[in-house]
Motif scaffolding. Structure first.
Motif, mmCIF file in Angstrom:
data_model
loop_
_atom_site.group_PDB
_atom_site.id
_atom_site.type_symbol
_atom_site.label_atom_id
_atom_site.label_comp_id
_atom_site.label_asym_id
_atom_site.label_seq_id
_atom_site.Cartn_x
_atom_site.Cartn_y
_atom_site.Cartn_z
ATOM 1 N N ASP A 128 9.611 -6.276 12.621
ATOM 2 C CA ASP A 128 9.629 -7.815 12.298
ATOM 3 C C ASP A 128 8.864 -7.939 10.987
ATOM 4 O OD1 ASP A 128 9.434 -10.476 12.505
ATOM 5 O OD2 ASP A 128 7.897 -10.598 13.949
ATOM 6 N N THR A 129 9.693 -7.971 10.168
ATOM 7 C CA THR A 129 9.066 -7.897 8.436
ATOM 8 C C THR A 129 10.217 -8.354 7.648
ATOM 9 O OG1 THR A 129 8.247 -6.864 6.724
ATOM 10 C CG2 THR A 129 9.399 -5.500 8.074
ATOM 11 N N ASP A 130 9.997 -8.660 6.455
ATOM 12 C CA ASP A 130 11.092 -9.067 5.393
ATOM 13 C C ASP A 130 11.123 -7.968 4.300
ATOM 14 O OD1 ASP A 130 8.758 -9.898 4.280
ATOM 15 O OD2 ASP A 130 9.428 -11.634 3.506
ATOM 16 N N GLY A 131 10.193 -7.053 4.524
ATOM 17 C CA GLY A 131 9.767 -6.081 3.531
ATOM 18 C C GLY A 131 10.373 -4.756 3.806
ATOM 19 N N TRP A 132 9.610 -3.715 4.769
ATOM 20 C CA TRP A 132 10.113 -2.495 4.756
ATOM 21 C C TRP A 132 9.518 -1.890 6.092
ATOM 22 C CZ3 TRP A 132 5.921 0.854 5.624
ATOM 23 C CH2 TRP A 132 4.490 0.415 5.030
ATOM 24 N N CYS A 151 12.682 2.407 5.206
ATOM 25 C CA CYS A 151 14.011 1.220 4.802
ATOM 26 C C CYS A 151 13.434 -0.133 4.255
ATOM 27 C CB CYS A 151 14.715 0.932 6.196
ATOM 28 S SG CYS A 151 15.134 2.488 7.046
ATOM 29 N N VAL A 152 13.788 -0.228 2.736
ATOM 30 C CA VAL A 152 13.295 -1.283 1.904
ATOM 31 C C VAL A 152 14.173 -2.447 1.961
ATOM 32 C CG1 VAL A 152 12.127 -1.889 0.041
ATOM 33 C CG2 VAL A 152 11.929 0.450 1.009
ATOM 34 N N HIS A 153 13.689 -3.662 1.962
ATOM 35 C CA HIS A 153 14.684 -4.535 1.763
ATOM 36 C C HIS A 153 14.370 -5.205 0.215
ATOM 37 C CE1 HIS A 153 15.212 -9.173 2.433
ATOM 38 N NE2 HIS A 153 16.450 -8.803 1.901
ATOM 39 N N ASP A 154 15.313 -5.219 -0.588
ATOM 40 C CA ASP A 154 15.301 -5.568 -1.980
ATOM 41 C C ASP A 154 15.473 -7.073 -2.179
ATOM 42 O OD1 ASP A 154 17.798 -5.617 -2.317
ATOM 43 O OD2 ASP A 154 18.044 -3.614 -2.942
ATOM 44 N N ASP A 155 15.456 -7.366 -3.370
ATOM 45 C CA ASP A 155 15.412 -8.963 -3.938
ATOM 46 C C ASP A 155 16.829 -9.119 -3.785
ATOM 47 O OD1 ASP A 155 12.788 -9.179 -4.266
ATOM 48 O OD2 ASP A 155 13.093 -8.893 -6.220
ATOM 49 N N ASN A 156 18.047 -8.409 -3.851
ATOM 50 C CA ASN A 156 19.438 -8.595 -3.874
ATOM 51 C C ASN A 156 19.774 -8.619 -2.270
ATOM 52 O OD1 ASN A 156 19.616 -8.680 -6.490
ATOM 53 N ND2 ASN A 156 19.700 -6.335 -6.460
ATOM 54 N N TRP A 220 5.194 -0.766 8.743
ATOM 55 C CA TRP A 220 5.910 -1.722 8.187
ATOM 56 C C TRP A 220 5.231 -2.768 7.564
ATOM 57 C CZ3 TRP A 220 4.432 -1.069 13.069
ATOM 58 C CH2 TRP A 220 3.695 -2.255 13.564
ATOM 59 N N GLY A 221 5.738 -3.633 6.564
ATOM 60 C CA GLY A 221 5.148 -4.534 5.739
ATOM 61 C C GLY A 221 5.956 -4.990 4.762
ATOM 62 N N PRO A 222 5.197 -5.891 3.885
ATOM 63 C CA PRO A 222 5.963 -6.739 2.855
ATOM 64 C C PRO A 222 6.402 -5.841 1.733
ATOM 65 C CG PRO A 222 3.721 -7.193 2.741
ATOM 66 C CD PRO A 222 3.930 -6.479 3.742
ATOM 67 N N ILE A 228 7.276 -1.143 -1.829
ATOM 68 C CA ILE A 228 6.590 -1.259 -0.903
ATOM 69 C C ILE A 228 5.160 -1.712 -1.329
ATOM 70 C CG2 ILE A 228 8.163 0.186 0.518
ATOM 71 C CD1 ILE A 228 5.799 2.097 0.391
ATOM 72 N N THR A 229 4.501 -2.382 -0.192
ATOM 73 C CA THR A 229 3.101 -2.694 -0.481
ATOM 74 C C THR A 229 2.377 -2.359 0.769
ATOM 75 O OG1 THR A 229 3.250 -4.932 0.348
ATOM 76 C CG2 THR A 229 3.602 -4.686 -1.775
ATOM 77 N N ARG A 230 1.069 -2.604 1.057
ATOM 78 C CA ARG A 230 0.455 -2.208 2.193
ATOM 79 C C ARG A 230 0.679 -2.636 3.361
ATOM 80 N NH1 ARG A 230 -4.531 -0.267 3.460
ATOM 81 N NH2 ARG A 230 -5.748 -1.219 5.241
ATOM 82 N N HIS A 231 0.807 -1.844 4.479
ATOM 83 C CA HIS A 231 1.399 -2.322 5.811
ATOM 84 C C HIS A 231 0.529 -3.370 6.198
ATOM 85 C CE1 HIS A 231 -2.102 0.259 6.881
ATOM 86 N NE2 HIS A 231 -1.557 1.259 6.244
ATOM 87 N N ASP A 232 1.432 -4.138 7.312
ATOM 88 C CA ASP A 232 0.908 -5.096 7.644
ATOM 89 C C ASP A 232 -0.322 -5.133 8.710
ATOM 90 O OD1 ASP A 232 2.531 -7.008 6.709
ATOM 91 O OD2 ASP A 232 4.090 -6.871 8.401
ATOM 92 N N ILE A 233 -0.482 -4.096 9.286
ATOM 93 C CA ILE A 233 -1.915 -3.982 10.241
ATOM 94 C C ILE A 233 -2.720 -3.001 9.707
ATOM 95 C CG2 ILE A 233 -0.789 -4.930 12.332
ATOM 96 C CD1 ILE A 233 -0.057 -2.062 13.031
#
Length: 282
Positions: A128-132, A151-156, A220-222, A228-233
């Motif tokens: 449940d994330t829009d990032g990775w 698995c990373v979601h990019d700007d495209n 997972w995280g944004p 990738i950046t720091r994980h959500d939790i």
């Protein structure tokens, strides 16, 4: 009615093709005469060859037209990403779920599955994330010195598979990426992906052999511009035991919001409070 309409279509095509005794046009007659030499040598082309080809193609095309002359609807397009089947968990693949009790690949905070396919291992990840979303293979349950697939979601709008190696508390991307047959999708604010990687690989510091058992790290995280950046939790979940790629388990791990109600201390407090309410004076 439909049969008569078909018959009329076929009749028109036959007439255009020069069948049923229709005289050729002057252009066709000239073309036939020029096909002979001055002394009548053979060398002319078959008069109906081109007409037959045209008729055949038009007839075949007419078979795929509706009564109104429009093409019949084709088969629906194949889903570019097949949904993850949780019914196979513990049977033909192993699964780890983190989140609300009873959640699946589309509702868990985090979901992972694995299965062997020949000399490869196929992984499915969703979060449940829009990032990775990522899985790490660790020998000690701690972050640091871990082989990580993300698995990373990019700007495209694309979801790409990346290979990382944890150096302390940060991830370093590794150019050598063992992933193949990768696919991914971002939908309903979830990053979901599927990929394969070899079961056996030459031992390297940044790449582990999956035929050995490892603790699995889940994170997972944004992402910012595909990075990738720091994980959500603060404390990402870790498998309680080492996971063998040869054993298909179905493990549920309650998220933090549900762990409180499952802890022994919480259960003891609930029992004590119930006893107090039942034994208390009115």
């Amino acid at each position: 009615m439909i049969f008569l309409r078909r018959l009329v279509q076929l009749s028109v095509l036959l007439i255009h093709a020069g069948w049923w005794g229709v005289a050729p046009s002057p252009t066709d007659e000239g073309a036939l005469r020029t096909g002979h030499g001055e002394h009548g040598e053979p060398g002319h082309q078959e008069p109906h060859k081109d007409s037959y080809s045209t008729f055949a193609s038009e007839f075949l095309e007419s078979r795929y037209l509706s009564d109104d002359g429009y093409p019949f609807p084709t088969a629906p397009p194949v889903d570019p990403f097949a949904k993850i089947k949780v019914s196979d968990c513990g049977v033909t693949k192993g699964c780890i779920r983190y989140g609300k009790p009873g959640c699946d690949a589309e509702t868990c905070d985090y979901f992972l599955s694995y299965r062997r396919i020949g000399t490869d291992v196929e992984f499915e990840l969703s979060a449940d994330t829009d990032g990775w979303v990522a899985v790490g293979f660790s020998s000690d349950k701690k972050m640091g010195g871990d082989d990580v697939m993300a698995c990373v979601h990019d700007d495209n709008g694309r979801v790409r598979i990346h290979h990382f190696y944890n150096v302390g508390q940060w991830a370093k991307e590794i150019k050598r990426n063992p992933a193949r047959d990768e696919e991914g999708i971002f939908e309903n604010n979830r990053v979901t992906c599927r990929f394969k990687r070899p079961l056996y690989v030459p031992r390297e510091e940044t790449l582990v052999d999956l035929h050995l058992s490892w603790y699995y790290l889940f994170a997972w995280g944004p992402a910012i511009q595909g990075s990738i950046t720091r994980h959500d939790i603060d404390s990402p979940p870790v498998s309680e035991h080492m996971i063998s790629i040869y054993k298909y388990v179905d493990i549920f791990m309650p998220s933090t919001a549900y762990q409180t109600f499952n802890s022994p201390l919480c259960l003891l407090l609930i029992v004590a409070l119930t006893f107090y309410l039942l034994m208390g004076t009115p």
